[in-house]
Scaffold this motif. Structure first.
Motif, PDB file in Angstrom:
ATOM      1  N   ASN A  71      34.667  75.006  10.820  1.00 45.53           N
ATOM      2  CA  ASN A  71      35.677  74.577   9.693  1.00 45.53           C
ATOM      3  C   ASN A  71      36.821  74.089  10.505  1.00 45.53           C
ATOM      4  N   LEU A  72      37.212  75.062  11.423  1.00 44.19           N
ATOM      5  CA  LEU A  72      38.179  74.805  11.503  1.00 44.19           C
ATOM      6  C   LEU A  72      38.721  73.209  12.426  1.00 44.19           C
ATOM      7  N   ARG A  73      37.468  72.612  13.287  1.00 49.13           N
ATOM      8  CA  ARG A  73      37.406  71.402  13.656  1.00 49.13           C
ATOM      9  C   ARG A  73      37.741  70.675  12.355  1.00 49.13           C
ATOM     10  N   THR A  74      37.123  70.936  11.279  1.00 45.93           N
ATOM     11  CA  THR A  74      37.301  69.803  10.182  1.00 45.93           C
ATOM     12  C   THR A  74      38.899  70.421   9.485  1.00 45.93           C
ATOM     13  N   HIS A  75      38.971  70.815   9.731  1.00 44.24           N
ATOM     14  CA  HIS A  75      40.754  71.140   9.328  1.00 44.24           C
ATOM     15  C   HIS A  75      41.972  70.686  10.406  1.00 44.24           C
ATOM     16  N   LEU A  76      41.628  71.132  11.071  1.00 44.04           N
ATOM     17  CA  LEU A  76      42.724  69.418  12.648  1.00 44.04           C
ATOM     18  C   LEU A  76      42.388  68.358  12.124  1.00 44.04           C
ATOM     19  N   LEU A  77      41.641  67.253  11.741  1.00 42.43           N
ATOM     20  CA  LEU A  77      41.757  66.447  11.368  1.00 42.43           C
ATOM     21  C   LEU A  77      42.736  65.984  10.172  1.00 42.43           C
ATOM     22  N   ASN A 132      30.175  53.083   4.149  1.00 47.11           N
ATOM     23  CA  ASN A 132      29.344  52.085   3.931  1.00 47.11           C
ATOM     24  C   ASN A 132      29.706  50.709   2.929  1.00 47.11           C
ATOM     25  N   GLU A 133      30.318  51.686   1.560  1.00 47.76           N
ATOM     26  CA  GLU A 133      29.853  50.411   0.407  1.00 47.76           C
ATOM     27  C   GLU A 133      31.504  49.665   0.698  1.00 47.76           C
ATOM     28  N   CYS A 134      32.686  51.063   0.611  1.00 43.78           N
ATOM     29  CA  CYS A 134      33.747  50.697   0.256  1.00 43.78           C
ATOM     30  C   CYS A 134      34.791  50.889   1.082  1.00 43.78           C
ATOM     31  N   GLY A 135      34.878  51.452   2.665  1.00 40.79           N
ATOM     32  CA  GLY A 135      35.609  51.518   3.795  1.00 40.79           C
ATOM     33  C   GLY A 135      36.381  52.276   4.106  1.00 40.79           C
ATOM     34  N   LYS A 136      36.035  53.756   2.535  1.00 37.58           N
ATOM     35  CA  LYS A 136      36.652  54.077   2.966  1.00 37.58           C
ATOM     36  C   LYS A 136      36.696  56.084   4.175  1.00 37.58           C
ATOM     37  N   HIS A 137      37.561  56.126   4.116  1.00 39.48           N
ATOM     38  CA  HIS A 137      37.707  57.275   5.517  1.00 39.48           C
ATOM     39  C   HIS A 137      37.400  58.647   4.940  1.00 39.48           C
ATOM     40  N   PHE A 138      37.039  59.537   5.520  1.00 37.97           N
ATOM     41  CA  PHE A 138      37.481  61.361   5.285  1.00 37.97           C
ATOM     42  C   PHE A 138      36.923  61.456   6.791  1.00 37.97           C
ATOM     43  N   ILE A 139      37.398  63.121   6.039  1.00 42.24           N
ATOM     44  CA  ILE A 139      37.564  63.974   7.320  1.00 42.24           C
ATOM     45  C   ILE A 139      36.404  64.756   7.187  1.00 42.24           C
ATOM     46  N   SER A 140      35.047  64.657   6.113  1.00 44.04           N
ATOM     47  CA  SER A 140      33.869  65.575   6.826  1.00 44.04           C
ATOM     48  C   SER A 140      32.928  65.127   6.338  1.00 44.04           C
ATOM     49  N   THR A 141      31.514  65.176   6.709  1.00 42.43           N
ATOM     50  CA  THR A 141      30.152  64.050   5.981  1.00 42.43           C
ATOM     51  C   THR A 141      30.215  64.633   4.653  1.00 42.43           C
ATOM     52  N   ASN A 158      44.923  63.289  10.702  1.00 46.80           N
ATOM     53  CA  ASN A 158      45.302  62.777   9.787  1.00 46.80           C
ATOM     54  C   ASN A 158      43.879  61.286  10.596  1.00 46.80           C
ATOM     55  N   GLU A 159      43.828  62.122  11.402  1.00 52.92           N
ATOM     56  CA  GLU A 159      41.826  61.534  12.034  1.00 52.92           C
ATOM     57  C   GLU A 159      40.827  61.391  10.956  1.00 52.92           C
ATOM     58  N   ARG A 160      40.275  60.627  10.505  1.00 59.42           N
ATOM     59  CA  ARG A 160      39.155  60.440   8.892  1.00 59.42           C
ATOM     60  C   ARG A 160      37.884  60.327   9.587  1.00 59.42           C
ATOM     61  N   PRO A 161      36.334  60.190  10.609  1.00 62.82           N
ATOM     62  CA  PRO A 161      35.738  59.770  11.265  1.00 62.82           C
ATOM     63  C   PRO A 161      34.938  59.345  10.771  1.00 62.82           C
ATOM     64  N   HIS A 162      34.417  59.598   9.207  1.00 63.42           N
ATOM     65  CA  HIS A 162      33.673  58.939   8.685  1.00 63.42           C
ATOM     66  C   HIS A 162      33.276  58.018   7.646  1.00 63.42           C
ATOM     67  N   GLN A 163      33.604  57.281   7.270  1.00 63.08           N
ATOM     68  CA  GLN A 163      33.592  56.295   6.771  1.00 63.08           C
ATOM     69  C   GLN A 163      32.513  55.573   5.590  1.00 63.08           C
TER      70      GLN A 163
END
Length: 237
Positions: A55-61, A72-81, A65-70
């Protein structure tokens, strides 16, 4: 594979607080923090702390402003799976949860529950600092930042930081000069959608501001406010 095999193991360890069962001592130990309130994982950039390292690792994103999870339909990025999976349901036609008050349907029961509060007027999230209440936990969390002073969204080009991600995105356009909202009737472009909406009144003639005293209508707020002063101005002696 080893992680998967553990999902078939019997849950033999029981929590003595709520009687839930767990497969191993680690899972039980992490679960018990819910009851004890223990949050050993502290964010180095703000006052928040968490009961799990993940939970801390997700919060640090949020700070980076890092959003590593993209998507594949619209290209939007998200913090968590989890956020990505919830978003991906929007691309399917499986809106199985219908509002009990209207025809709207939703991908997730949580979204339906929040929507239904529009009909019921329920606002279960109460701010202990000012007494305001909110229909959604997200709106409540954003509001609390006014009291805590937390601004988790810093601009990478200047020293400013913001309460909401949407505010940061709008601010970033002052650096990039991006104007993604284009008028369909002329060539003008705008950085925010509200500016485009106000501009379009020039073409449509829409006048949403009505004087309650004389009935005159106005397209723009500044003209409406200037007009109201005529009614309140003292008569010349």
């Amino acid at each position: 594979m080893r992680a998967h095999i553990k999902t078939h193991e019997e849950k033999s360890l029981q929590c003595n607080e709520c009687n839930k069962y767990f497969r191993n001592k680690r899972d039980l130990s992490v679960h018990k923090r819910i009851h004890t309130g223990e949050k050993p994982y502290k964010c180095p950039q703000c006052e928040k702390s968490f009961n799990q390292g993940s939970n801390l690792r997700t919060h640090l994103l949020k700070h980076s402003n890092e959003r590593p999870h993209q998507c594949n339909e619209c290209g939007k990025h998200f913090i968590s799976t989890a956020s990505l999976k919830l978003h991906q349901k929007m691309h399917s036609d499986d809106k199985r949860y219908q509002c009990s008050h209207c025809e709207k349907r939703f991908y997730h029961t949580g979204h339906r529950k929040t929507h239904e509060r529009i009909h019921t007027g329920e606002k279960p999230y109460l701010c202990s600092d000012c007494g305001k209440s909110f229909a959604s936990s997200f709106a409540f969390k954003v509001h609390q930042r006014i009291h805590t002073g937390e601004r988790p969204y810093p601009c990478s080009d200047c020293s400013k930081s913001f309460y909401k991600l949407s505010d940061l995105k709008l601010h970033r356009r002052t650096h990039t000069r991006e104007k993604p909202f284009k008028c369909s009737l002329c060539d003008k472009t705008f950085g925010i959608s509200t500016s485009l909406k106000i501009h379009e009144r020039i073409h449509t003639g829409e006048k949403p501001y009505c004087c309650s005293i004389c009935g005159e209508r106005f397209s723009f707020k500044w003209g409406f406010q200037s007009h109201k002063k005529k009614h309140t101005a003292p008569e010349p002696s």
